[in-house]
Enzyme design. Sequence first.
Site, short mmCIF file in Angstrom:
data_model
loop_
_atom_site.label_atom_id
_atom_site.label_comp_id
_atom_site.label_asym_id
_atom_site.label_seq_id
_atom_site.Cartn_x
_atom_site.Cartn_y
_atom_site.Cartn_z
N ASP A 1 17.30 -5.65 31.55
CA ASP A 1 16.26 -6.49 30.97
C ASP A 1 16.89 -7.50 30.03
OD1 ASP A 1 13.35 -7.08 30.33
OD2 ASP A 1 14.07 -6.54 28.34
N GLU B 1 16.09 -10.17 26.80
CA GLU B 1 15.17 -10.67 25.78
C GLU B 1 15.51 -12.13 25.52
OE1 GLU B 1 12.45 -9.43 24.36
OE2 GLU B 1 12.73 -7.76 25.76
N HIS C 1 9.72 -4.76 23.14
CA HIS C 1 10.41 -5.98 23.54
C HIS C 1 11.84 -6.03 23.00
CE1 HIS C 1 6.94 -7.77 25.52
NE2 HIS C 1 6.21 -7.37 24.50
N ASP D 1 12.95 -1.34 26.58
CA ASP D 1 12.08 -1.76 27.68
C ASP D 1 12.54 -1.21 29.03
OD1 ASP D 1 10.60 -3.06 25.80
OD2 ASP D 1 11.02 -5.09 26.50
#
Length: 381
Positions: free
Chosen positions: A16, A18, A162, A167
Amino acid sequence: MEMIIDGEHDPIVFFDLEMRWSNPGQDWVLLEFGSIFVCPRRLIELDSYSTLIRPDDPLFLDTFSDLSNGITREALASAPHFSQVAETIYQILDGKIWAGHNIQSFDCVKIKKAFDGINWPSPESRHLIDSLPLLKKWFGKRARNMKLDSLAAYFGFENQVHRSLDDVRMNLEVVKRCGSVLFLESIFPGIFPQASWISPNEVSIPYIYAIPASFYDGNRKIRVMHDDKDLKLHCIRLNVRFGIRTFNDVNPRLTFVVDASSRLCEVLDNCDVHVKKRYAKCGDGSEWKPVVNRDYQNICLQLKATVLDGDIVKWETKIEIYHNGIFTNQSIEYSNFDSEELERLFIPGVNYVDAFFSFGTFDTMKKAGINLVVDKLIIHH
């Protein structure tokens, strides 16, 4: 970064990114990369890696405000640039099975752009698992928009924070939870509702609408839709208010009345509005009969049956009997139409039912409305 799992070089890498917008009119800025290695056979985390990433543009940090998720200007100022961690991230991703939520349209595109920005070749996936379209297809839209935060709320997890590592771990837990539900639904269909039926709490009122279907016996039929699918509801622990009533005219009908929750009434009232409006455009002026009896907040459910010979009826509604929550191995497939056995199963104030029903419409004797037709019924006594 090499990892051997059960004798095979075959991890699933959940990752993931950010990111935040840079100055208005410019592009996204990468702030954090996080990943976990997951065993494909046991779906457990075996290793992890995460790093904050310092933006190359110093003006971005000058205007950056600390985020509620814990990413601060100070932490970013001391983090490595992407070029300093690119080799590690490349080794993590290249040639692996990639997984993530909405990864295909967002994270994959952004990670490629990050490597392009430092004139590096981009890592390539061996296979891609995007849980967003997969869960929309197989799990349905039980959690509204099926975003990660919506799924977290659906399963009672803590709010999505987040941060990349948190996540991806939440993503893995959501996939495992959805898989468990689908597994149980597939092997215990009599206990766990199938995905084709949804509970009233899973209905999004703005997504209800009605469309014309076709003609049957000269009566126009209307389909009740929800999010581009025929609406089918499952409701548990419905108290029987009035027992069996039989109508043996052209086709045998058997109905009974149950109490309805406030939420179920709200859903059905909205269905009524849309069907009535659609029906007014093509009907013949019949009086409209509301599906919910608002005086007593109850509804009428109709079972499906076919007459085979005389009064012998084959019930098309699948009827199962449970006692103290345990299936008795008793199902009702055939009976006499005026069966006392059936009447004993629908005793007001004693029995309750789990009903799986779809929507039909009727227009007879100058009265029109919605039929709630039971496809499957679990009777508890």
